[in-house]
Design an enzyme around this catalytic site. Structure first.
Site, PDB file in Angstrom:
ATOM      1  N   ARG A 261       8.910  21.270  43.968  1.00  0.00           N
ATOM      2  CA  ARG A 261       8.684  22.091  42.781  1.00  0.00           C
ATOM      3  C   ARG A 261       8.678  23.567  43.158  1.00  0.00           C
ATOM      4  O   ARG A 261       9.101  24.422  42.383  1.00  0.00           O
ATOM      5  CB  ARG A 261       7.369  21.707  42.093  1.00  0.00           C
ATOM      6  CG  ARG A 261       7.004  22.622  40.919  1.00  0.00           C
ATOM      7  CD  ARG A 261       5.906  22.054  40.043  1.00  0.00           C
ATOM      8  NE  ARG A 261       4.756  21.588  40.786  1.00  0.00           N
ATOM      9  CZ  ARG A 261       3.815  22.392  41.303  1.00  0.00           C
ATOM     10  NH1 ARG A 261       3.915  23.713  41.184  1.00  0.00           N
ATOM     11  NH2 ARG A 261       2.789  21.881  41.948  1.00  0.00           N
TER      12      ARG A 261
ATOM     13  N   TYR B 147      22.858  32.865  20.509  1.00  0.00           N
ATOM     14  CA  TYR B 147      22.887  31.402  20.474  1.00  0.00           C
ATOM     15  C   TYR B 147      21.688  30.911  19.658  1.00  0.00           C
ATOM     16  O   TYR B 147      20.573  31.401  19.812  1.00  0.00           O
ATOM     17  CB  TYR B 147      22.836  30.857  21.899  1.00  0.00           C
ATOM     18  CG  TYR B 147      22.530  29.384  21.991  1.00  0.00           C
ATOM     19  CD1 TYR B 147      23.307  28.447  21.305  1.00  0.00           C
ATOM     20  CD2 TYR B 147      21.463  28.917  22.738  1.00  0.00           C
ATOM     21  CE1 TYR B 147      23.018  27.100  21.364  1.00  0.00           C
ATOM     22  CE2 TYR B 147      21.164  27.566  22.808  1.00  0.00           C
ATOM     23  CZ  TYR B 147      21.949  26.658  22.124  1.00  0.00           C
ATOM     24  OH  TYR B 147      21.658  25.327  22.192  1.00  0.00           O
TER      25      TYR B 147
ATOM     26  N   ASP C 218      22.393  38.010  28.491  1.00  0.00           N
ATOM     27  CA  ASP C 218      22.911  36.649  28.619  1.00  0.00           C
ATOM     28  C   ASP C 218      24.412  36.764  28.890  1.00  0.00           C
ATOM     29  O   ASP C 218      25.175  37.206  28.030  1.00  0.00           O
ATOM     30  CB  ASP C 218      22.635  35.856  27.340  1.00  0.00           C
ATOM     31  CG  ASP C 218      23.014  34.393  27.464  1.00  0.00           C
ATOM     32  OD1 ASP C 218      24.006  34.085  28.154  1.00  0.00           O
ATOM     33  OD2 ASP C 218      22.347  33.542  26.856  1.00  0.00           O
TER      34      ASP C 218
ATOM     35  N   LYS D  95      27.452  25.621  31.501  1.00  0.00           N
ATOM     36  CA  LYS D  95      28.744  26.039  30.978  1.00  0.00           C
ATOM     37  C   LYS D  95      29.729  26.382  32.101  1.00  0.00           C
ATOM     38  O   LYS D  95      30.114  25.515  32.876  1.00  0.00           O
ATOM     39  CB  LYS D  95      28.529  27.205  30.012  1.00  0.00           C
ATOM     40  CG  LYS D  95      27.421  26.979  28.983  1.00  0.00           C
ATOM     41  CD  LYS D  95      27.575  25.702  28.168  1.00  0.00           C
ATOM     42  CE  LYS D  95      26.674  25.615  26.954  1.00  0.00           C
ATOM     43  NZ  LYS D  95      25.241  25.535  27.242  1.00  0.00           N
TER      44      LYS D  95
END
Length: 392
Positions: free
Chosen positions: A50, A102, A173, A198
């Site tokens: 983690r 988005y 972004d 993406k």
């Protein structure tokens, strides 16, 4: 000598000349949750996955190198990356955000972050006087460029100047352009966000998100937050993104080449009332893109003459897939009204230009003659059905 970005997609310069991991060319998947210690107070450099994992660390170094940042953070999805970033802000803080983002980002801001006391001003960062929205409690400017899905282009250098004058964090972004075509940190941004699902991974086979920064103070905060909130990307998914990134350059070039030709073809169709692609000279952001990016990308949006025509396209495409994503090798067509922006209120969608006749294309790497051939067939069938309906 500075490495070309194609080379940086494949090689991490600091690892060259070493024969570690038994000489494996494909970086190993360290599929482990925990690590044994040599002794009390001693560590191999890894304690618990983690906190960090060798495969994730390698991926983060690769992405940081592509964006010319000092550190990158690999998260379980693009939304996990934005969620982690928002943890830097506290109750009473104000963020200026572009209105055409988005839909998932808008949903997060208004349903989660506002609940936690963060205030947002949603504005058109391309056309509005952004500086006039800066308040005493403003902490950041958040933009996409080009925006999703209306392909508005924001001048990153201009936003960076405003941010620096007011001691704000500029967040960009960069998912649509990828590091191959655009590097916002080089233009004055402080933080870059990617949905690694993406273009970075490029094969529609994994979810991932990234935050990249060139500021040590932000790096320190995010390192604490990622180990505390626990959304770091799993080792196998890290390996999938590493594998996909090796072909980022050739995928982006081919997809962009196809997008340019499809945009030109769509401009000739009478049923298409508008083609929105920054690579077209008549796009309002064309000249800005030429200054701040190395290309125009492979995303384009169209407005059709009617909702019925848009829906007919979605029903008739076969090789081109009707699906909600982007940036993979396959060409996809998306209906923002019911998919990416379904949770955005109708009045906001329409104010941003998203209507029931809007379609968004993510152009892939297929043979361009096959792509245009399918579109020709689909458009011809719809026109024929329209004419038959008029006759009857």
């Amino acid at each position: 000598m500075a490495r070309g970005i194609d080379t940086k997609c494949i090689h991490l310069e600091e690892d060259e000349g070493q024969c570690s991991h038994y000489g494996a060319l494909s970086y190993p998947i360290y599929q482990t949750a925990t690590y044994a210690h040599p002794g009390v107070g001693q560590s191999t450099g890894f304690d618990y996955s983690r906190l960090q994992n060798p495969t994730r660390e390698h991926l983060e170094k690769m992405v940081a190198a592509l964006e010319n940042g000092i550190d990158a953070f690999a998260l379980s999805s693009g939304m996990a990356a934005i969620s982690l970033l928002m943890e830097m802000f506290r109750q009473g803080d104000h963020i200026i955000a572009d209105s055409d983002l988005y839909g998932g980002s808008i949903r997060l801001f208004h349903n989660v972050n506002e609940k936690n006391g963060v205030e947002f001003s949603s504005i058109d960062c391309c056309r509005d006087d952004v500086e006039s929205y800066v308040k005493e409690n403003t902490k950041a400017i958040y933009i996409e460029t080009p925006t999703n899905p209306m392909m508005n282009v924001t001048d990153i250098r201009k936003m960076a100047d405003i941010a620096k004058r007011h001691n704000l964090i500029l967040i960009v972004d960069n998912t649509f352009m990828s590091p191959y075509f655009q590097n916002p940190l080089d233009l004055g941004a402080d933080v870059v966000i990617h949905s690694g699902t993406k273009y970075l991974s490029g094969h529609n086979d994994t979810l991932a998100g990234f935050i990249v920064t060139n500021r040590e103070d932000i790096q320190e905060k995010l390192r604490f937050l990622i180990k505390t909130t626990g959304a770091g990307l799993a080792p196998f998914d890290c390996w999938l993104v590493l594998r996909g990134m090796k072909t980022l350059g050739i995928r982006m070039e081919r997809s962009q080449e196809n997008a340019e030709q499809i945009a030109a073809w769509l401009q000739q169709q009478k049923a298409v009332t508008r083609v929105i692609y920054p690579g077209l000279p008549d796009h309002p952001g064309h000249e800005i893109m030429k200054k701040q990016a190395r290309g125009f990308g492979a995303m384009l949006t169209i407005q059709l003459e009617s909702k019925e025509f848009a829906l007919a396209i979605l029903e008739k495409v076969r090789m081109i897939r009707f699906a909600e994503s982007l940036g993979g090798v396959e060409t996809l067509v998306t209906y923002p009204t019911t998919q990416t922006h379904a949770d955005v209120p109708k009045e906001i969608r329409e104010r941003n230009g998203i209507t029931e006749s809007t379609l968004r294309f993510s152009v892939g790497i297929e043979n361009i003659e096959d792509l245009i051939g399918e579109l020709e067939k689909v458009f011809a069938e719809i026109e024929e059905e329209k004419n038959d309906g008029k006759k009857s």
